[in-house]
Scaffold this motif. Structure first.
Motif, PDB file in Angstrom:
ATOM      1  N   PRO A  39       0.839  -1.262   0.131  1.00  0.00           N
ATOM      2  CA  PRO A  39       0.031   0.052  -0.125  1.00  0.00           C
ATOM      3  C   PRO A  39       0.830   1.252   0.120  1.00  0.00           C
ATOM      4  CG  PRO A  39      -0.807  -1.571   1.589  1.00  0.00           C
ATOM      5  CD  PRO A  39       0.609  -2.049   1.266  1.00  0.00           C
ATOM      6  N   ASN A  40       0.374   2.106  -0.782  1.00  0.00           N
ATOM      7  CA  ASN A  40       1.225   3.469  -0.923  1.00  0.00           C
ATOM      8  C   ASN A  40       0.865   4.443   0.436  1.00  0.00           C
ATOM      9  OD1 ASN A  40       2.542   3.398  -3.432  1.00  0.00           O
ATOM     10  ND2 ASN A  40       0.634   3.580  -4.446  1.00  0.00           N
ATOM     11  N   ASP A  41      -0.066   4.158   1.268  1.00  0.00           N
ATOM     12  CA  ASP A  41      -0.482   5.099   2.344  1.00  0.00           C
ATOM     13  C   ASP A  41       0.297   4.752   3.453  1.00  0.00           C
ATOM     14  OD1 ASP A  41      -1.257   2.455   3.118  1.00  0.00           O
ATOM     15  OD2 ASP A  41      -3.376   3.274   3.854  1.00  0.00           O
ATOM     16  N   ARG A  42       1.475   4.151   3.426  1.00  0.00           N
ATOM     17  CA  ARG A  42       2.401   3.697   4.646  1.00  0.00           C
ATOM     18  C   ARG A  42       3.869   3.655   4.012  1.00  0.00           C
ATOM     19  NH1 ARG A  42      -0.953  -0.687   6.529  1.00  0.00           N
ATOM     20  NH2 ARG A  42      -2.214   0.688   5.222  1.00  0.00           N
ATOM     21  N   ARG A  43       4.704   3.727   4.956  1.00  0.00           N
ATOM     22  CA  ARG A  43       6.141   3.819   4.559  1.00  0.00           C
ATOM     23  C   ARG A  43       6.751   2.310   5.149  1.00  0.00           C
ATOM     24  NH1 ARG A  43       9.085   8.162   2.675  1.00  0.00           N
ATOM     25  NH2 ARG A  43       7.617   9.772   2.219  1.00  0.00           N
ATOM     26  N   TYR A  44       7.949   1.942   4.722  1.00  0.00           N
ATOM     27  CA  TYR A  44       8.666   0.868   5.037  1.00  0.00           C
ATOM     28  C   TYR A  44       9.955   0.916   5.411  1.00  0.00           C
ATOM     29  CZ  TYR A  44       4.354  -0.525   2.501  1.00  0.00           C
ATOM     30  OH  TYR A  44       3.054  -0.832   1.950  1.00  0.00           O
ATOM     31  N   ALA A  45      10.298  -0.014   6.206  1.00  0.00           N
ATOM     32  CA  ALA A  45      11.788  -0.399   6.705  1.00  0.00           C
ATOM     33  C   ALA A  45      12.302  -1.266   5.900  1.00  0.00           C
ATOM     34  CB  ALA A  45      11.662  -0.629   8.301  1.00  0.00           C
ATOM     35  N   GLU A  46      13.500  -1.191   5.711  1.00  0.00           N
ATOM     36  CA  GLU A  46      14.418  -2.216   4.954  1.00  0.00           C
ATOM     37  C   GLU A  46      14.389  -3.845   5.629  1.00  0.00           C
ATOM     38  OE1 GLU A  46      18.479  -1.165   4.222  1.00  0.00           O
ATOM     39  OE2 GLU A  46      17.865   0.633   3.183  1.00  0.00           O
ATOM     40  N   SER A  47      13.921  -3.708   6.854  1.00  0.00           N
ATOM     41  CA  SER A  47      13.751  -5.019   7.453  1.00  0.00           C
ATOM     42  C   SER A  47      12.413  -5.568   7.586  1.00  0.00           C
ATOM     43  CB  SER A  47      13.987  -4.913   9.182  1.00  0.00           C
ATOM     44  OG  SER A  47      13.247  -3.585   9.930  1.00  0.00           O
ATOM     45  N   HIS A  48      11.374  -5.009   6.557  1.00  0.00           N
ATOM     46  CA  HIS A  48      10.231  -5.345   6.092  1.00  0.00           C
ATOM     47  C   HIS A  48       9.026  -5.204   7.293  1.00  0.00           C
ATOM     48  CE1 HIS A  48      12.137  -7.097   2.960  1.00  0.00           C
ATOM     49  NE2 HIS A  48      13.149  -7.827   3.891  1.00  0.00           N
ATOM     50  N   GLU A  49       9.144  -4.115   8.053  1.00  0.00           N
ATOM     51  CA  GLU A  49       8.074  -3.570   8.748  1.00  0.00           C
ATOM     52  C   GLU A  49       7.294  -2.386   8.229  1.00  0.00           C
ATOM     53  OE1 GLU A  49      10.899  -5.927  11.162  1.00  0.00           O
ATOM     54  OE2 GLU A  49      11.009  -4.029  10.243  1.00  0.00           O
ATOM     55  N   TRP A  50       6.133  -2.232   8.262  1.00  0.00           N
ATOM     56  CA  TRP A  50       5.700  -0.854   7.553  1.00  0.00           C
ATOM     57  C   TRP A  50       5.146  -0.067   8.763  1.00  0.00           C
ATOM     58  CZ3 TRP A  50       0.578  -0.285   9.481  1.00  0.00           C
ATOM     59  CH2 TRP A  50      -0.130  -1.522   9.752  1.00  0.00           C
ATOM     60  N   ALA A  51       4.971   1.243   8.676  1.00  0.00           N
ATOM     61  CA  ALA A  51       4.736   2.183   9.416  1.00  0.00           C
ATOM     62  C   ALA A  51       3.666   3.357   8.838  1.00  0.00           C
ATOM     63  CB  ALA A  51       5.899   3.098  10.093  1.00  0.00           C
ATOM     64  N   LYS A  52       2.488   3.436   9.609  1.00  0.00           N
ATOM     65  CA  LYS A  52       1.243   4.207   9.011  1.00  0.00           C
ATOM     66  C   LYS A  52       0.900   5.305  10.223  1.00  0.00           C
ATOM     67  CE  LYS A  52      -3.358   4.166   6.917  1.00  0.00           C
ATOM     68  NZ  LYS A  52      -4.538   3.476   6.725  1.00  0.00           N
ATOM     69  N   GLU A  53       0.804   6.539   9.754  1.00  0.00           N
ATOM     70  CA  GLU A  53       0.490   7.315  10.713  1.00  0.00           C
ATOM     71  C   GLU A  53      -1.205   7.319  10.699  1.00  0.00           C
ATOM     72  OE1 GLU A  53       1.958  11.020   8.812  1.00  0.00           O
ATOM     73  OE2 GLU A  53       3.644  11.229  10.086  1.00  0.00           O
ATOM     74  N   THR A  54      -1.508   7.150  11.997  1.00  0.00           N
ATOM     75  CA  THR A  54      -3.130   6.777  12.228  1.00  0.00           C
ATOM     76  C   THR A  54      -3.819   8.339  12.483  1.00  0.00           C
ATOM     77  OG1 THR A  54      -2.848   7.080  14.409  1.00  0.00           O
ATOM     78  CG2 THR A  54      -2.599   4.959  13.427  1.00  0.00           C
ATOM     79  N   ASP A  55      -4.960   8.095  12.441  1.00  0.00           N
ATOM     80  CA  ASP A  55      -5.894   9.744  12.911  1.00  0.00           C
ATOM     81  C   ASP A  55      -5.999   9.828  14.035  1.00  0.00           C
ATOM     82  OD1 ASP A  55      -6.233   9.659   9.822  1.00  0.00           O
ATOM     83  OD2 ASP A  55      -8.140   8.548   9.870  1.00  0.00           O
ATOM     84  N   SER A  56      -5.385   8.860  15.008  1.00  0.00           N
ATOM     85  CA  SER A  56      -5.736   8.980  16.431  1.00  0.00           C
ATOM     86  C   SER A  56      -4.520   9.644  16.957  1.00  0.00           C
ATOM     87  CB  SER A  56      -6.183   7.620  17.113  1.00  0.00           C
ATOM     88  OG  SER A  56      -5.237   6.854  16.776  1.00  0.00           O
ATOM     89  N   GLY A  57      -4.512  10.861  17.271  1.00  0.00           N
ATOM     90  CA  GLY A  57      -3.465  11.702  17.832  1.00  0.00           C
ATOM     91  C   GLY A  57      -2.264  11.669  17.675  1.00  0.00           C
ATOM     92  N   GLY A  58      -1.852  11.527  16.267  1.00  0.00           N
ATOM     93  CA  GLY A  58      -0.377  11.482  16.027  1.00  0.00           C
ATOM     94  C   GLY A  58       0.451  10.201  16.119  1.00  0.00           C
ATOM     95  N   LEU A  59      -0.473   8.797  16.435  1.00  0.00           N
ATOM     96  CA  LEU A  59       0.120   7.735  16.619  1.00  0.00           C
ATOM     97  C   LEU A  59       0.623   7.084  15.177  1.00  0.00           C
ATOM     98  CD1 LEU A  59      -2.330   6.084  19.160  1.00  0.00           C
ATOM     99  CD2 LEU A  59      -0.138   7.416  19.737  1.00  0.00           C
ATOM    100  N   VAL A  60       1.745   6.171  15.315  1.00  0.00           N
ATOM    101  CA  VAL A  60       2.164   5.623  14.201  1.00  0.00           C
ATOM    102  C   VAL A  60       1.862   4.118  14.476  1.00  0.00           C
ATOM    103  CG1 VAL A  60       4.033   4.632  12.792  1.00  0.00           C
ATOM    104  CG2 VAL A  60       3.745   7.018  13.518  1.00  0.00           C
ATOM    105  N   ARG A  61       0.909   3.306  13.521  1.00  0.00           N
ATOM    106  CA  ARG A  61       0.680   1.969  13.688  1.00  0.00           C
ATOM    107  C   ARG A  61       1.894   1.192  12.744  1.00  0.00           C
ATOM    108  NH1 ARG A  61      -5.273   0.099  12.645  1.00  0.00           N
ATOM    109  NH2 ARG A  61      -5.387   0.635  14.801  1.00  0.00           N
ATOM    110  N   ILE A  62       2.232   0.101  13.457  1.00  0.00           N
ATOM    111  CA  ILE A  62       3.153  -0.555  12.837  1.00  0.00           C
ATOM    112  C   ILE A  62       2.721  -2.190  12.534  1.00  0.00           C
ATOM    113  CG2 ILE A  62       5.540  -1.593  13.240  1.00  0.00           C
ATOM    114  CD1 ILE A  62       5.942   0.763  14.868  1.00  0.00           C
ATOM    115  N   GLY A  63       3.217  -2.762  11.533  1.00  0.00           N
ATOM    116  CA  GLY A  63       3.199  -4.054  11.244  1.00  0.00           C
ATOM    117  C   GLY A  63       4.109  -4.877  10.352  1.00  0.00           C
ATOM    118  N   ILE A  64       3.925  -5.858   9.764  1.00  0.00           N
ATOM    119  CA  ILE A  64       4.918  -6.516   8.849  1.00  0.00           C
ATOM    120  C   ILE A  64       4.370  -6.549   7.463  1.00  0.00           C
ATOM    121  CG2 ILE A  64       6.099  -7.759  10.693  1.00  0.00           C
ATOM    122  CD1 ILE A  64       4.913 -10.534   9.455  1.00  0.00           C
TER     123      ILE A  64
END
Length: 126
Positions: A6-31
């Motif tokens: 998905p284009n709506d998030r950024r990715y680490a070279e170690s294959h985790e993704w990070a996406k800014e949420t709508d709830s108070g500036g938090l960043v959601r993380i997954g693989i």
């Protein structure tokens, strides 16, 4: 094979993704979809505790599949605010929907995610 990136998030070279949420500036993380595919059927996930401080690049958890055990690394620095409580009972959610219901945790970040790979940069890497 084509992987969902998905284009709506950024990715680490170690294959985790990070996406800014709508709830108070938090960043959601997954693989990433690529990472869950490489692991195979996921059977267990170990995550940090709410309130833990993570630095970018820190190992914060472990994913165990029938094929392998893999460390999970934090793509950003910050404080763990929320965990995906469904993952403990249903780790297969990561296989089924790695960019949706298979998310792992949310961090209150110390900085943004713009330094991470874009979707196209990540696609080039894999």
């Amino acid at each position: 094979m084509t992987f969902e990136i998905p284009n709506d998030r950024r990715y680490a070279e170690s294959h985790e993704w990070a996406k800014e949420t709508d709830s108070g500036g938090l960043v959601r993380i997954g693989i990433s979809d690529f990472a869950q595919d490489e692991l195979g059927d996921i059977v267990f996930v170990e995550l940090p505790d709410v309130g833990d401080e993570l630095d970018e690049g820190d190992q914060f958890g472990v994913i165990e599949s029938i094929k392998a055990v893999s460390d999970i690394y934090s793509p950003v620095s910050g404080t763990v605010e929320n965990l995906n409580s469904e993952i403990a009972d249903k780790p297969e959610l990561i296989n089924d929907d790695p960019h949706g219901s298979g998310w792992l945790l949310e961090i209150n970040p110390k900085s943004g995610i713009d330094h991470l790979l874009t979707a196209s940069e990540y696609e080039d890497q894999i």
